[in-house]
Design a protein around this motif. Structure first.
Motif, PDB file in Angstrom:
ATOM      1  N   ILE A   1     -19.492  12.856 -27.849  1.00 12.88           N
ATOM      2  CA  ILE A   1     -19.793  13.713 -28.665  1.00 12.88           C
ATOM      3  C   ILE A   1     -19.924  15.362 -27.272  1.00 12.88           C
TER       4      ILE A   1
ATOM      5  N   LEU B   1     -19.750  20.925 -35.713  1.00 12.55           N
ATOM      6  CA  LEU B   1     -19.207  19.116 -35.030  1.00 12.55           C
ATOM      7  C   LEU B   1     -20.250  18.457 -35.574  1.00 12.55           C
TER       8      LEU B   1
ATOM      9  N   SER C   1     -12.256  28.646 -34.079  1.00  5.26           N
ATOM     10  CA  SER C   1     -12.393  27.025 -33.860  1.00  5.26           C
ATOM     11  C   SER C   1     -11.945  26.325 -34.181  1.00  5.26           C
TER      12      SER C   1
ATOM     13  N   ASP D   1     -20.577  26.303 -34.845  1.00  3.11           N
ATOM     14  CA  ASP D   1     -20.102  25.610 -33.906  1.00  3.11           C
ATOM     15  C   ASP D   1     -20.947  24.064 -33.505  1.00  3.11           C
ATOM     16  N   THR D   2     -21.642  24.560 -33.433  1.00  2.00           N
ATOM     17  CA  THR D   2     -22.581  23.066 -33.327  1.00  2.00           C
ATOM     18  C   THR D   2     -23.032  22.257 -34.387  1.00  2.00           C
TER      19      THR D   2
ATOM     20  N   MET E   1     -18.060  15.560 -36.673  1.00  4.89           N
ATOM     21  CA  MET E   1     -17.895  14.175 -36.381  1.00  4.89           C
ATOM     22  C   MET E   1     -18.333  12.651 -36.904  1.00  4.89           C
TER      23      MET E   1
ATOM     24  N   TYR F   1     -15.172  13.368 -29.940  1.00  2.00           N
ATOM     25  CA  TYR F   1     -15.381  13.934 -31.020  1.00  2.00           C
ATOM     26  C   TYR F   1     -15.550  15.680 -29.555  1.00  2.00           C
ATOM     27  N   LEU F   2     -14.657  16.333 -30.283  1.00  4.21           N
ATOM     28  CA  LEU F   2     -15.413  18.164 -29.910  1.00  4.21           C
ATOM     29  C   LEU F   2     -14.608  19.238 -30.681  1.00  4.21           C
ATOM     30  N   VAL F   3     -15.403  20.378 -29.949  1.00  2.00           N
ATOM     31  CA  VAL F   3     -15.437  21.682 -30.459  1.00  2.00           C
ATOM     32  C   VAL F   3     -15.180  22.331 -29.516  1.00  2.00           C
TER      33      VAL F   3
ATOM     34  N   ASN G   1     -19.758  19.925 -27.548  1.00  2.00           N
ATOM     35  CA  ASN G   1     -19.676  20.681 -27.285  1.00  2.00           C
ATOM     36  C   ASN G   1     -20.290  21.241 -26.213  1.00  2.00           C
TER      37      ASN G   1
ATOM     38  N   LEU H   1     -11.832  21.895 -33.793  1.00  2.00           N
ATOM     39  CA  LEU H   1     -12.865  20.556 -33.991  1.00  2.00           C
ATOM     40  C   LEU H   1     -11.166  19.344 -33.663  1.00  2.00           C
TER      41      LEU H   1
ATOM     42  N   GLU I   1     -10.820  14.878 -33.398  1.00  2.00           N
ATOM     43  CA  GLU I   1     -11.301  13.723 -32.951  1.00  2.00           C
ATOM     44  C   GLU I   1      -9.752  13.338 -32.317  1.00  2.00           C
TER      45      GLU I   1
END
Length: 232
Positions: A119, A42, A206, A38-39, A46, A168-170, A121, A208, A210
């Motif tokens: 940003i 992201l 997951s 996931d990291t 982004m 931006y996130l996951v 996570n 993602l 924006e």
């Protein structure tokens, strides 16, 4: 050896792993929450433009800021409550070319900080979904909302961003409705969404997102799904 290096090594044995590029080596502690798929998702999702300022909420070991450094941001700020991960982040960021700082404090207490991009996570699991029998280790604190709820994340991100700034996130797809509600409450309009599926079972793993401060919720771009893992 830097003071951060000395401090980190006192907490236990660190190891180096590469992140998306064999030349990008990241120090990690085996007992902390470590970067994962996931990291990486992201990081690739982004968008950081030259001379934009960046805030990473819950920066952990700083890996997302190390990745952002290649785009020449004007300043990078990592916010991390826990001392041990914050020290590892300082060790990793010491090699970056862009100006940076690590704020070791609750994000809810950060004042007078602005950025073009935020940003995160974040912890995925609400406290009522966490098993109280599981020991509260550093790794567990990175997985559940002990220190940062979804609502806190969106409120703090909105406070850091001027109009037009981007978040931006996951996160987990089963919390999509909560995510949209929390973003809308803070005047963060979703601009892009991408779902991530696992080839091994065909399930969505997951999400993602924006979002833009002051952005209209109309015209959301739903991107082509991403697939991870090898088919069985």
């Amino acid at each position: 050896m830097s003071s951060s290096d000395n401090s980190c090594r006192k907490t236990g044995q660190l190891r180096q792993d590469w992140f998306l590029d064999p030349n990008r080596r990241i120090w990690q502690h085996p007992d902390h929450f470590r970067f994962n798929t996931d990291t990486a998702l992201l990081a690739e999702f982004m968008e950081i433009r030259p001379q934009e300022s960046v805030i990473d909420i819950g920066t952990n070991n700083g890996v997302l800021l190390v990745y952002a450094d290649q785009f020449s941001p004007s300043k990078m700020t990592g916010i991390e409550l826990l001392h041990e991960p914050a020290e590892v982040a300082r060790l990793n960021l010491a090699r970056c070319n862009s100006p940076w700082q690590i704020l070791e404090m609750p994000v809810q207490e950060v004042r007078d900080l602005k950025a073009n991009v935020v940003i995160s996570n974040p912890p995925y699991f609400a406290l009522d979904a966490s098993d109280p029998r599981i020991p509260l280790t550093l790794r567990q604190q990175g997985r559940a909302e002990f220190h940062l709820t979804l609502e806190d994340l969106c409120r703090c991100a909105a406070g850091f961003l001027d109009d037009g700034g981007r978040l931006y996130l996951v996160h987990r797809p089963d919390r999509l409705q909560e995510i949209l509600t929390a973003l809308q409450k803070e005047n963060l309009g979703v601009r892009r969404i991408q779902l991530v599926y696992d080839r091994r079972d065909g399930r969505c793993k997951s999400l993602l997102v924006e979002a833009r401060k002051g952005g209209s919720p109309a015209g959301v771009q739903v991107m082509i799904p991403r697939w991870i893992g090898e088919a069985r």
